[in-house]
Design a protein around this motif. Structure first.
Motif, mmCIF file in Angstrom:
data_model
loop_
_atom_site.group_PDB
_atom_site.id
_atom_site.type_symbol
_atom_site.label_atom_id
_atom_site.label_comp_id
_atom_site.label_asym_id
_atom_site.label_seq_id
_atom_site.Cartn_x
_atom_site.Cartn_y
_atom_site.Cartn_z
ATOM 1 N N VAL A 211 0.833 -1.190 0.000
ATOM 2 C CA VAL A 211 0.000 0.000 0.000
ATOM 3 C C VAL A 211 0.872 1.246 0.000
ATOM 4 O O VAL A 211 1.856 1.338 0.748
ATOM 5 C CB VAL A 211 -0.925 0.007 1.244
ATOM 6 C CG1 VAL A 211 -1.741 1.290 1.314
ATOM 7 C CG2 VAL A 211 -1.833 -1.218 1.231
ATOM 8 N N ASP A 212 0.515 2.214 -0.852
ATOM 9 C CA ASP A 212 1.172 3.512 -0.869
ATOM 10 C C ASP A 212 0.665 4.310 0.331
ATOM 11 O O ASP A 212 -0.529 4.592 0.439
ATOM 12 C CB ASP A 212 0.830 4.233 -2.173
ATOM 13 C CG ASP A 212 1.571 5.553 -2.341
ATOM 14 O OD1 ASP A 212 1.908 6.196 -1.328
ATOM 15 O OD2 ASP A 212 1.795 5.958 -3.497
ATOM 16 N N THR A 213 1.563 4.679 1.237
ATOM 17 C CA THR A 213 1.125 5.340 2.467
ATOM 18 C C THR A 213 0.620 6.759 2.233
ATOM 19 O O THR A 213 -0.047 7.328 3.091
ATOM 20 C CB THR A 213 2.253 5.376 3.511
ATOM 21 O OG1 THR A 213 3.391 6.040 2.949
ATOM 22 C CG2 THR A 213 2.645 3.971 3.946
ATOM 23 N N ALA A 214 0.914 7.343 1.075
ATOM 24 C CA ALA A 214 0.473 8.706 0.798
ATOM 25 C C ALA A 214 -1.027 8.791 0.576
ATOM 26 O O ALA A 214 -1.673 9.757 0.972
ATOM 27 C CB ALA A 214 1.210 9.258 -0.424
ATOM 28 N N ASN A 215 -1.596 7.723 -0.048
ATOM 29 C CA ASN A 215 -3.018 7.801 -0.399
ATOM 30 C C ASN A 215 -3.793 6.508 -0.178
ATOM 31 O O ASN A 215 -4.987 6.443 -0.439
ATOM 32 C CB ASN A 215 -3.168 8.228 -1.868
ATOM 33 C CG ASN A 215 -2.393 7.331 -2.820
ATOM 34 O OD1 ASN A 215 -2.083 6.183 -2.494
ATOM 35 N ND2 ASN A 215 -2.061 7.850 -3.989
ATOM 36 N N GLY A 216 -3.120 5.446 0.287
ATOM 37 C CA GLY A 216 -3.809 4.194 0.554
ATOM 38 C C GLY A 216 -3.997 3.307 -0.650
ATOM 39 O O GLY A 216 -4.624 2.247 -0.544
ATOM 40 N N ALA A 217 -3.471 3.687 -1.804
ATOM 41 C CA ALA A 217 -3.651 2.874 -3.010
ATOM 42 C C ALA A 217 -2.808 1.606 -2.933
ATOM 43 O O ALA A 217 -1.656 1.636 -2.498
ATOM 44 C CB ALA A 217 -3.264 3.679 -4.243
ATOM 45 N N VAL A 218 -3.391 0.475 -3.362
ATOM 46 C CA VAL A 218 -2.632 -0.761 -3.474
ATOM 47 C C VAL A 218 -1.784 -0.672 -4.741
ATOM 48 O O VAL A 218 -2.321 -0.568 -5.845
ATOM 49 C CB VAL A 218 -3.554 -1.989 -3.528
ATOM 50 C CG1 VAL A 218 -2.744 -3.262 -3.762
ATOM 51 C CG2 VAL A 218 -4.353 -2.118 -2.231
ATOM 52 N N VAL A 219 -0.462 -0.691 -4.589
ATOM 53 C CA VAL A 219 0.437 -0.487 -5.726
ATOM 54 C C VAL A 219 1.157 -1.757 -6.149
ATOM 55 O O VAL A 219 1.944 -1.730 -7.096
ATOM 56 C CB VAL A 219 1.467 0.613 -5.404
ATOM 57 C CG1 VAL A 219 0.771 1.959 -5.238
ATOM 58 C CG2 VAL A 219 2.277 0.276 -4.149
#
Length: 445
Positions: A211-219
């Motif tokens: 997860v990208d901690t900046a926006n919560g997107a699963v990357v």
């Protein structure tokens, strides 16, 4: 002489769109209930759990608040060393001063519980998965893992049975975003050294998601063994290690059907699997020594731990620890999710292991040189010690006592308990972190 013991005192998600929900202040006002929805029956009564957590915290408030923070307690100016404790039943995260052991306060990490339960209730697939996981867990587990961003301002939480990951501003307690993961359970997690990625085991989906901690997107994601569990970054951040435990709901007689018990090494940049190791039983809490190849692990059903060489893929030693009275009479199928021992930590200098005897209600300090026990700390029957974490200075092992709502502080050198800290209801995972000193006053007492 032994030391004296001190008591310190929404966008709607669908199965096809496993995306993050970023909450703005306006939407938070409409989405957050004034009190969690009492669900009864299959759902946990969170009001009761929260009340229990409050009583446990209150028991230590007078002593904890009287403790002064020693000068220089924070290693960096403006930062405070803390132990982050996930109180899984209470749905809170407590912060314990990493050096004085005072409970600094907590934060509610399920302020949106009513909304999340509504989303689960109206989705038959999610509801069936939620109920199945809750049955295996023995109730609601709202916090599985938690840690803090390198700047000390943001808390990241994997929210167990809610099957999501959420981020919170530590100053305002605002939920910044939450993201539902694949499958039905969000398990152990690890934050990259630079704080940009949070790796979480999506247990029933047989993968770890990044997860990208900046926006919560699963990357990204990578394949694991059956029922991925613990995640760890290497010290340099180059690799991720994931271990799997197999299907814990099956009895010991069907261990052959539990799936693969696998340690997976992954390139943290590409998320490509570099190497795997197979174990004879589920891999529980584990530690990799500073040499990079000595691996210590609790295994399912083992009343003790193993020492393993990652370079030769061989178990070097199996250390059988003594049973206490309770553990001696307990049947393996009654072990908490197959775990006899569920907690392992290395002292700062690597000379001692802290081995947590979950069914035995003790913590043992073991020398890594000869794998001999130097001492044991016994707890009241049924305390359920469930995790071990080494303090920032490397001198102490923090052990969560789940059924007592406390954290035990054990001295590696003397193998004695030097403090007992009340936290919240059913503490499990603990992590060492730093929080900004400016947010300490914003924590709930």
């Amino acid at each position: 002489m032994p030391r004296r013991l001190h008591r310190i005192t929404s966008t709607r998600l669908t199965p096809a769109r496993l995306t993050s929900t970023r909450l703005t202040p306006a939407r938070l006002t409409s989405a957050r209930p004034t009190s969690p929805r009492p669900t009864g029956g299959e759902h946990a009564d969170r009001a009761t759990q929260s009340g229990r957590a409050a009583r446990v915290l209150a028991a230590g408030t007078l002593v904890a608040s009287a403790l002064a923070v020693a000068p220089g307690a924070a290693a960096d100016s403006g930062m405070r060393d803390v132990l982050v404790v996930g109180n899984s039943q209470a749905g809170t995260v407590s912060f314990v001063d990493g050096r004085t052991f005072a409970n600094l306060g907590s934060i509610d990490v399920v302020p949106d519980l009513a909304q999340r339960m509504f989303e689960i209730d109206i989705n038959p697939v999610w509801l069936a998965g939620y109920q199945a996981v809750k049955a295996v867990e023995g109730g609601d587990r709202f916090v599985d893992d938690a840690t803090v961003s390198p700047d000390g301002h943001t808390l990241y939480v994997s929210r167990g049975n809610l099957d999501d990951v959420a981020a919170f501003d530590l100053a305002t307690h605002t939920e910044l975003w939450h993201t539902r993961l694949a499958g039905f359970h969000a398990d152990h997690a690890a934050l990259s050294p630079d704080g940009t990625r949070y790796v979480v085991s999506a247990t029933t989906a047989q993968e770890a998601q990044v997860v990208d901690t900046a926006n919560g997107a699963v990357v990204g994601s990578f394949a694991t063994g059956t029922y991925p569990h613990q995640n760890d970054y290497s010290a340099d951040g180059a690799y991720i290690y994931n271990s799997s435990i197999g299907i814990t709901s099956l009895p010991q007689s069907l261990e052959w059907a539990k799936g693969s018990f696998q340690l997976t090494k992954v390139d943290a940049r590409t998320l490509q699997v570099v190497q795997t190791w197979e174990f004879p039983h589920g891999i529980r809490p584990n530690e990799i020594a500073a040499d990079g190849h000595t691996f210590y692990a609790d295994l399912s059903y083992l009343n003790g731990f193993v020492k393993y060489d990652l370079s030769t893929s061989k178990i070097l030693n199996t250390v059988q620890m003594p049973y206490a009275s309770g553990g001696n009479t307990m049947k393996p199928d009654n072990y908490p999710k197959n775990s006899a021992h569920h907690g392992l930590a290395l002292s700062g200098d690597g000379s001692k292991l802290c081995d947590v005897g979950t069914i035995d209600d003790y913590t043992a300090i073991v020398a890594t040189a000869g794998l001999t026990t130097s001492g044991m700390v016994a707890y009241p029957a049924g305390a359920l010690p469930y995790w071990g974490q080494t303090s920032v200075d490397g001198r102490y092992c923090f052990v969560s006592l789940s059924n007592r709502g406390e954290v035990s502080v054990v001295d590696y050198t003397t193998a004695t308990e030097v403090a007992r800290v009340p936290v919240g209801a059913f503490p499990q995972r603990e992590r060492i972190a730093k929080i900004a000193s400016s947010v300490v006053g914003d924590l709930n007492p």
